[in-house]
Design a protein around this motif. Structure first.
Motif, PDB file in Angstrom:
ATOM      1  N   HIS A   5       0.793  -1.206   0.032  1.00 25.04           N
ATOM      2  CA  HIS A   5      -0.032   0.055  -0.056  1.00 25.04           C
ATOM      3  C   HIS A   5       0.966   1.095   0.086  1.00 25.04           C
ATOM      4  CE1 HIS A   5      -3.662  -2.096   0.639  1.00 25.04           C
ATOM      5  NE2 HIS A   5      -3.193  -2.811   1.368  1.00 25.04           N
ATOM      6  N   ILE A   6       0.506   2.273  -0.867  1.00 28.43           N
ATOM      7  CA  ILE A   6       1.120   3.409  -0.823  1.00 28.43           C
ATOM      8  C   ILE A   6       0.117   4.428  -0.515  1.00 28.43           C
ATOM      9  CG2 ILE A   6       2.442   5.092  -2.464  1.00 28.43           C
ATOM     10  CD1 ILE A   6       3.454   2.700  -4.049  1.00 28.43           C
ATOM     11  N   THR A   7       0.825   5.455   0.168  1.00 26.12           N
ATOM     12  CA  THR A   7      -0.436   6.528   0.774  1.00 26.12           C
ATOM     13  C   THR A   7       0.081   7.789   0.127  1.00 26.12           C
ATOM     14  OG1 THR A   7      -0.628   5.477   2.939  1.00 26.12           O
ATOM     15  CG2 THR A   7      -1.274   7.734   2.683  1.00 26.12           C
ATOM     16  N   LEU A   8      -0.870   8.415  -0.621  1.00 31.63           N
ATOM     17  CA  LEU A   8      -0.363   9.707  -1.091  1.00 31.63           C
ATOM     18  C   LEU A   8      -1.461  10.911  -0.615  1.00 31.63           C
ATOM     19  CD1 LEU A   8      -0.641   8.999  -4.965  1.00 31.63           C
ATOM     20  CD2 LEU A   8       1.389   9.282  -3.645  1.00 31.63           C
ATOM     21  N   ASP A   9      -0.967  11.931  -0.195  1.00 32.06           N
ATOM     22  CA  ASP A   9      -1.700  13.165   0.331  1.00 32.06           C
ATOM     23  C   ASP A   9      -2.249  13.979  -0.877  1.00 32.06           C
ATOM     24  OD1 ASP A   9      -1.188  12.329   3.034  1.00 32.06           O
ATOM     25  OD2 ASP A   9       0.742  13.311   3.139  1.00 32.06           O
ATOM     26  N   ILE A  10      -3.271  14.142  -1.089  1.00 28.48           N
ATOM     27  CA  ILE A  10      -4.071  14.934  -2.115  1.00 28.48           C
ATOM     28  C   ILE A  10      -4.448  15.817  -1.578  1.00 28.48           C
ATOM     29  CG2 ILE A  10      -5.614  14.595  -3.973  1.00 28.48           C
ATOM     30  CD1 ILE A  10      -3.094  12.704  -4.453  1.00 28.48           C
ATOM     31  N   ALA A  17     -11.472  20.238  -7.572  1.00 28.90           N
ATOM     32  CA  ALA A  17     -11.152  20.707  -8.818  1.00 28.90           C
ATOM     33  C   ALA A  17     -11.668  19.531  -9.769  1.00 28.90           C
ATOM     34  CB  ALA A  17      -9.760  21.306  -9.163  1.00 28.90           C
ATOM     35  N   GLU A  18     -11.284  18.324  -9.516  1.00 22.33           N
ATOM     36  CA  GLU A  18     -11.559  17.123 -10.507  1.00 22.33           C
ATOM     37  C   GLU A  18     -13.120  16.804 -10.057  1.00 22.33           C
ATOM     38  OE1 GLU A  18      -9.703  15.187 -12.481  1.00 22.33           O
ATOM     39  OE2 GLU A  18      -8.468  17.410 -12.661  1.00 22.33           O
ATOM     40  N   LYS A  19     -13.883  17.250  -9.206  1.00 23.19           N
ATOM     41  CA  LYS A  19     -15.176  16.711  -9.180  1.00 23.19           C
ATOM     42  C   LYS A  19     -15.233  15.285  -8.726  1.00 23.19           C
ATOM     43  CE  LYS A  19     -17.403  20.426 -11.659  1.00 23.19           C
ATOM     44  NZ  LYS A  19     -16.438  21.352 -12.228  1.00 23.19           N
ATOM     45  N   THR A  20     -14.192  14.824  -7.881  1.00 24.77           N
ATOM     46  CA  THR A  20     -14.405  13.504  -7.657  1.00 24.77           C
ATOM     47  C   THR A  20     -14.030  13.024  -6.140  1.00 24.77           C
ATOM     48  OG1 THR A  20     -13.320  11.338  -8.244  1.00 24.77           O
ATOM     49  CG2 THR A  20     -11.720  13.180  -8.116  1.00 24.77           C
ATOM     50  N   ASP A  21     -14.042  11.835  -5.628  1.00 27.84           N
ATOM     51  CA  ASP A  21     -13.628  11.799  -4.352  1.00 27.84           C
ATOM     52  C   ASP A  21     -12.336  10.892  -4.427  1.00 27.84           C
ATOM     53  OD1 ASP A  21     -14.158   8.726  -4.982  1.00 27.84           O
ATOM     54  OD2 ASP A  21     -16.236   9.038  -4.313  1.00 27.84           O
ATOM     55  N   ALA A  22     -11.843  10.750  -3.084  1.00 26.09           N
ATOM     56  CA  ALA A  22     -10.386  10.369  -2.992  1.00 26.09           C
ATOM     57  C   ALA A  22     -10.488   8.766  -3.476  1.00 26.09           C
ATOM     58  CB  ALA A  22     -10.076   9.986  -1.514  1.00 26.09           C
ATOM     59  N   LEU A  23     -11.495   7.896  -3.420  1.00 30.00           N
ATOM     60  CA  LEU A  23     -11.435   6.482  -3.896  1.00 30.00           C
ATOM     61  C   LEU A  23     -11.438   6.558  -5.501  1.00 30.00           C
ATOM     62  CD1 LEU A  23     -11.282   3.476  -3.183  1.00 30.00           C
ATOM     63  CD2 LEU A  23     -13.777   3.647  -3.255  1.00 30.00           C
ATOM     64  N   ALA A  24     -12.166   7.375  -6.137  1.00 29.17           N
ATOM     65  CA  ALA A  24     -12.265   7.229  -7.575  1.00 29.17           C
ATOM     66  C   ALA A  24     -11.008   7.949  -8.155  1.00 29.17           C
ATOM     67  CB  ALA A  24     -13.438   7.973  -7.957  1.00 29.17           C
ATOM     68  N   PHE A  25     -10.453   9.062  -7.286  1.00 31.96           N
ATOM     69  CA  PHE A  25      -9.186   9.674  -7.989  1.00 31.96           C
ATOM     70  C   PHE A  25      -7.938   8.823  -7.581  1.00 31.96           C
ATOM     71  CE2 PHE A  25      -5.809  12.896  -7.731  1.00 31.96           C
ATOM     72  CZ  PHE A  25      -6.092  13.595  -8.648  1.00 31.96           C
ATOM     73  N   GLY A  26      -7.859   8.006  -6.665  1.00 32.21           N
ATOM     74  CA  GLY A  26      -6.737   6.880  -6.363  1.00 32.21           C
ATOM     75  C   GLY A  26      -6.865   5.999  -7.622  1.00 32.21           C
ATOM     76  N   ARG A  27      -8.346   5.548  -7.958  1.00 37.29           N
ATOM     77  CA  ARG A  27      -8.415   4.495  -9.156  1.00 37.29           C
ATOM     78  C   ARG A  27      -7.612   5.032 -10.398  1.00 37.29           C
ATOM     79  NH1 ARG A  27     -13.330   2.958  -6.772  1.00 37.29           N
ATOM     80  NH2 ARG A  27     -14.356   4.399  -8.201  1.00 37.29           N
ATOM     81  N   GLU A  28      -8.034   6.448 -10.585  1.00 33.66           N
ATOM     82  CA  GLU A  28      -7.568   6.901 -11.882  1.00 33.66           C
ATOM     83  C   GLU A  28      -6.095   7.218 -11.938  1.00 33.66           C
ATOM     84  OE1 GLU A  28      -8.485  10.862 -14.854  1.00 33.66           O
ATOM     85  OE2 GLU A  28      -9.359  10.843 -12.705  1.00 33.66           O
ATOM     86  N   LEU A  29      -5.538   7.652 -10.736  1.00 33.19           N
ATOM     87  CA  LEU A  29      -3.956   7.452 -10.631  1.00 33.19           C
ATOM     88  C   LEU A  29      -3.239   6.252 -10.678  1.00 33.19           C
ATOM     89  CD1 LEU A  29      -3.513   9.944  -7.424  1.00 33.19           C
ATOM     90  CD2 LEU A  29      -3.270  10.407  -9.799  1.00 33.19           C
TER      91      LEU A  29
END
Length: 86
Positions: A5-10, A17-29
């Motif tokens: 597991h890698i943790t990123l501080d977003i 700005a991306e109109k998303t949540d942390a889970l969806a943004f993590g999947r996109e990353l």
């Protein structure tokens, strides 16, 4: 296979700005990282698809969305796999 597991501080402003949540943004990353590492030749399409969390065929088909194109040998494999599934 074990996963790390890698943790990123977003910053919250990025998610807003991306109109998303942390889970969806993590999947996109994950997908974006997989595409870029594949494009740079650092990951094979198989390993990149694992990182992206999708099948190899799905990954190869998604590359066009990012203006990245599979190698000729991978296109041949994709066509063969697609033909055998019909």
């Amino acid at each position: 296979m074990a996963a790390q597991h890698i943790t990123l501080d977003i910053p919250e402003k990025i998610l807003l700005a991306e109109k998303t949540d942390a889970l969806a943004f993590g999947r996109e990353l994950r997908v974006l990282a997989a595409v870029k590492l594949f494009e740079m030749g650092r990951l094979s399409s198989g390993r990149a698809s694992e990182l992206a969390g999708m099948s190899r065929v799905e990954f190869l088909l998604s590359l066009n969305r990012y203006n990245v194109f599979p190698l000729a040998s991978e296109l041949h494999d994709l066509e063969r796999d697609h033909a055998s599934s019909h």
